[in-house]
Motif scaffolding. Sequence first.
Motif, PDB file in Angstrom:
ATOM      1  N   LEU A 132       0.803  -1.247  -0.004  1.00 32.84           N
ATOM      2  CA  LEU A 132       0.056   0.212   0.102  1.00 32.84           C
ATOM      3  C   LEU A 132       0.813   1.260   0.062  1.00 32.84           C
ATOM      4  O   LEU A 132       1.938   1.231   0.701  1.00 32.84           O
ATOM      5  N   GLY A 133       0.405   2.228  -0.749  1.00 29.00           N
ATOM      6  CA  GLY A 133       1.158   3.538  -0.782  1.00 29.00           C
ATOM      7  C   GLY A 133       0.197   4.686  -0.635  1.00 29.00           C
ATOM      8  O   GLY A 133      -1.144   4.308  -0.853  1.00 29.00           O
TER       9      GLY A 133
ATOM     10  N   ASN B 250      -1.047 -10.542   4.462  1.00 32.13           N
ATOM     11  CA  ASN B 250       0.084  -9.562   4.944  1.00 32.13           C
ATOM     12  C   ASN B 250       0.165  -8.432   4.065  1.00 32.13           C
ATOM     13  O   ASN B 250      -0.082  -8.471   3.055  1.00 32.13           O
ATOM     14  N   VAL B 251       0.462  -7.350   4.834  1.00 32.48           N
ATOM     15  CA  VAL B 251       0.293  -5.944   4.089  1.00 32.48           C
ATOM     16  C   VAL B 251       1.795  -5.299   4.357  1.00 32.48           C
ATOM     17  O   VAL B 251       2.066  -5.400   5.541  1.00 32.48           O
ATOM     18  N   ILE B 252       2.369  -4.460   3.449  1.00 35.26           N
ATOM     19  CA  ILE B 252       3.367  -3.646   3.539  1.00 35.26           C
ATOM     20  C   ILE B 252       3.021  -2.355   3.081  1.00 35.26           C
ATOM     21  O   ILE B 252       2.228  -1.957   1.960  1.00 35.26           O
ATOM     22  N   ILE B 253       3.292  -1.357   4.147  1.00 36.34           N
ATOM     23  CA  ILE B 253       3.031   0.197   3.709  1.00 36.34           C
ATOM     24  C   ILE B 253       4.149   0.885   3.678  1.00 36.34           C
ATOM     25  O   ILE B 253       5.114   0.817   4.225  1.00 36.34           O
ATOM     26  N   LEU B 254       4.346   1.775   2.347  1.00 28.68           N
ATOM     27  CA  LEU B 254       5.261   2.362   1.992  1.00 28.68           C
ATOM     28  C   LEU B 254       5.348   3.588   2.499  1.00 28.68           C
ATOM     29  O   LEU B 254       4.385   4.415   2.838  1.00 28.68           O
ATOM     30  N   ASN B 255       6.689   4.443   2.216  1.00 32.41           N
ATOM     31  CA  ASN B 255       6.784   5.764   2.356  1.00 32.41           C
ATOM     32  C   ASN B 255       6.269   6.551   3.625  1.00 32.41           C
ATOM     33  O   ASN B 255       5.742   7.489   3.783  1.00 32.41           O
ATOM     34  N   LEU B 256       6.451   5.759   4.451  1.00 33.87           N
ATOM     35  CA  LEU B 256       5.990   6.366   5.932  1.00 33.87           C
ATOM     36  C   LEU B 256       7.214   7.421   6.501  1.00 33.87           C
ATOM     37  O   LEU B 256       7.901   6.954   7.404  1.00 33.87           O
ATOM     38  N   SER B 257       7.168   8.375   5.875  1.00 31.10           N
ATOM     39  CA  SER B 257       8.419   9.564   6.357  1.00 31.10           C
ATOM     40  C   SER B 257       7.513  10.900   6.532  1.00 31.10           C
ATOM     41  O   SER B 257       6.478  10.948   6.307  1.00 31.10           O
ATOM     42  N   ASN B 258       8.379  11.496   7.341  1.00 33.44           N
ATOM     43  CA  ASN B 258       8.054  12.822   7.893  1.00 33.44           C
ATOM     44  C   ASN B 258       8.352  13.932   6.845  1.00 33.44           C
ATOM     45  O   ASN B 258       9.020  14.590   7.078  1.00 33.44           O
TER      46      ASN B 258
ATOM     47  N   LEU C 163      -3.511  -0.023   8.092  1.00 34.62           N
ATOM     48  CA  LEU C 163      -3.359  -1.003   9.220  1.00 34.62           C
ATOM     49  C   LEU C 163      -4.406  -2.215   9.271  1.00 34.62           C
ATOM     50  O   LEU C 163      -3.947  -3.263   9.282  1.00 34.62           O
ATOM     51  N   THR C 164      -5.517  -1.990   9.090  1.00 35.04           N
ATOM     52  CA  THR C 164      -6.534  -2.764   9.096  1.00 35.04           C
ATOM     53  C   THR C 164      -6.984  -3.675   7.826  1.00 35.04           C
ATOM     54  O   THR C 164      -7.856  -4.549   7.836  1.00 35.04           O
ATOM     55  N   ARG C 165      -6.086  -3.411   6.768  1.00 35.93           N
ATOM     56  CA  ARG C 165      -6.257  -4.576   5.613  1.00 35.93           C
ATOM     57  C   ARG C 165      -5.654  -5.744   5.840  1.00 35.93           C
ATOM     58  O   ARG C 165      -6.144  -6.805   5.196  1.00 35.93           O
ATOM     59  N   THR C 166      -4.971  -6.073   6.843  1.00 29.44           N
ATOM     60  CA  THR C 166      -4.079  -7.133   6.940  1.00 29.44           C
ATOM     61  C   THR C 166      -4.865  -8.402   7.847  1.00 29.44           C
ATOM     62  O   THR C 166      -5.717  -8.000   8.857  1.00 29.44           O
ATOM     63  N   LYS C 167      -4.709  -9.630   7.416  1.00 30.30           N
ATOM     64  CA  LYS C 167      -5.316 -10.839   8.266  1.00 30.30           C
ATOM     65  C   LYS C 167      -4.380 -11.184   9.322  1.00 30.30           C
ATOM     66  O   LYS C 167      -4.689 -11.666  10.215  1.00 30.30           O
ATOM     67  N   ASN C 168      -3.022 -10.729   8.994  1.00 31.51           N
ATOM     68  CA  ASN C 168      -1.870 -11.084   9.985  1.00 31.51           C
ATOM     69  C   ASN C 168      -1.190 -10.025  10.258  1.00 31.51           C
ATOM     70  O   ASN C 168      -1.273  -9.359  11.222  1.00 31.51           O
ATOM     71  N   ASN C 169      -0.010  -9.997   9.546  1.00 30.25           N
ATOM     72  CA  ASN C 169       0.993  -8.850   9.947  1.00 30.25           C
ATOM     73  C   ASN C 169       0.944  -7.653   8.869  1.00 30.25           C
ATOM     74  O   ASN C 169       0.546  -7.942   7.765  1.00 30.25           O
ATOM     75  N   VAL C 170       1.418  -6.438   9.443  1.00 31.85           N
ATOM     76  CA  VAL C 170       1.334  -5.514   8.422  1.00 31.85           C
ATOM     77  C   VAL C 170       2.901  -4.765   9.024  1.00 31.85           C
ATOM     78  O   VAL C 170       3.327  -4.689  10.001  1.00 31.85           O
ATOM     79  N   TYR C 171       3.470  -4.463   7.759  1.00 31.64           N
ATOM     80  CA  TYR C 171       5.234  -3.908   7.965  1.00 31.64           C
ATOM     81  C   TYR C 171       5.290  -2.466   7.358  1.00 31.64           C
ATOM     82  O   TYR C 171       4.674  -2.268   6.298  1.00 31.64           O
ATOM     83  N   LEU C 172       5.617  -1.553   8.327  1.00 33.23           N
ATOM     84  CA  LEU C 172       5.642  -0.516   8.042  1.00 33.23           C
ATOM     85  C   LEU C 172       7.014  -0.154   7.723  1.00 33.23           C
ATOM     86  O   LEU C 172       7.987  -0.256   8.388  1.00 33.23           O
ATOM     87  N   MET C 173       7.375   0.471   6.414  1.00 32.27           N
ATOM     88  CA  MET C 173       8.462   0.881   6.072  1.00 32.27           C
ATOM     89  C   MET C 173       8.600   2.509   6.191  1.00 32.27           C
ATOM     90  O   MET C 173       8.229   3.119   5.551  1.00 32.27           O
TER      91      MET C 173
END
Length: 508
Positions: free
Chosen positions: A388-389, A430-438, A476-486
């Motif tokens: 996800l982006g 499982n879900v990966i969320i990209l570009n979590l930058s300030n 965050l809530t798209r995942t059935k298991n783990n979510v990975y925050l990059m």
Amino acid sequence: MSEDINNSIFDNINGYSLDLEQRKIILDKSNNILVVAGAGSGKTLTILGKIKYLIEKEQVKNEEILCISFTNETVNNLKSKLEYNIDVFTFHKLSLEILKSHKVYYKIAESELLEYIVNEYFESELFYKNYLIYIINYFKYYIVDSKNITLEKVKLKYSNLFISYKKLIIKFINLIKSNGHSIIDFKKYIIRNKYTFKINKKLKNISFLIIMFDIYRIYLEELNSNLRIDFDMMINYASNIIEKYGMKKYYKYIIIDEFQDTSMIRYQLIKSIQDECDSKLLCVGDDFQSIYKFSGCTMDLFINFRKYFLDGKVLYMNRTYRNSVELIRIAYHFIIKNPYQLSKILISNKRLSNPIKIVYYTRSNYEYKFIKLLNKLNNEGKKDILVLGRCNHDINMVYKDTIKDGYLDYKNMNIRYLTVHTAKGLEENNVIILNLSNELLGFPNQIEDDEVLKLMYKNREKYLFAEERRLFYVALTRTKNNVYLMTKKNNESKFVLEIKNKCEIIDV
């Protein structure tokens, strides 16, 4: 109700047995019901169960049920799971059907027409002769001498600010249409407040509104001259026709999915049908997932349901079948910091230690870290991944190979990339969320709405990044298991910093 609650109908809805909350909602005979349903709580199953019960037990005819959802994708999803042939429409398709039933035919304007007119407007010599001064006022806050106009024209035309300004005009006009406002009302507003704007240094707003009105006038003239309407006008026209001539079809029940994404003109359409047919109404949605303010949707209809439907009843679905207890606890405490959200605590039988994991990257190794994470998940047998982006281009920072129909061609994995907006309603293992930058274009996106948009928003939230916060909750809530925050090392997203102490930091 006690006898019906154990009805065998509820034991097999699309292969699932409904829980007690879902059964009680289906059996409730109130005229106007809002179901506040959390992520993964079985909203679609409840809608399917309601339709089945109405037809099989209440003897309601197929053609007396209207089901409405927000997008073509969600409509098709509902249709694919239904056992019965009932009307399932988007608001636009419903409006078109109403117009056709009254033998009213219009051509639908291309969705790009407004953007085309805006671009053409700013290329015309007439604009530069008569209206450029208002653009300069917008950017400079003061009136420059007319002999400098040519120079200012060159400066503005190719600037990023000017591109953003054109997008703002398109957004403002779309908000006018989706909220059902009259252009005449806004003209009266300007005349009434012109002096106040000046003494409060609001010349910028006046300058913007003058240009916006002129473009909107041209847009309407273009539509009228070609006997065309746009999608928002189509909804308004449908409401007007019902109020004047009634309904050709009779709907005893109206069911609305994703009600948190409803705009004022959509509400007016529903009220028109309901008043004409004396329909009962069931609305299902989640204010935690209201993420379409930019398109004119207002959460006020959801939060203040009883104000718009005076005998309204609010019910809750508190059990989630998607997320673990550990994840929903973190997500809930994150989203409920905004006091405008409705308080509701989800429960789950699913347990999972450390479901939210943080992966740090730097500017130089972002792509490398993403590929390493994919390899790690592949080695662990986690092959079904939703990436996800915040924006469409976020994936381009980490993946340079071909992406076909949103799918990444990587090893033997099932990897799909979507923006968070388009992923709402979906789920993956499982879900990966990209570009979590300030950063300005990070997550949260920190581009603030222009001051002039405050004229359009009803019951504006004052909580910082309110809609971005809901968008992160959806992710965050798209995942059935783990979510990975990059997230970017030493420049983490504000959202990551809020939940960091409840997450596991992993190296890849």
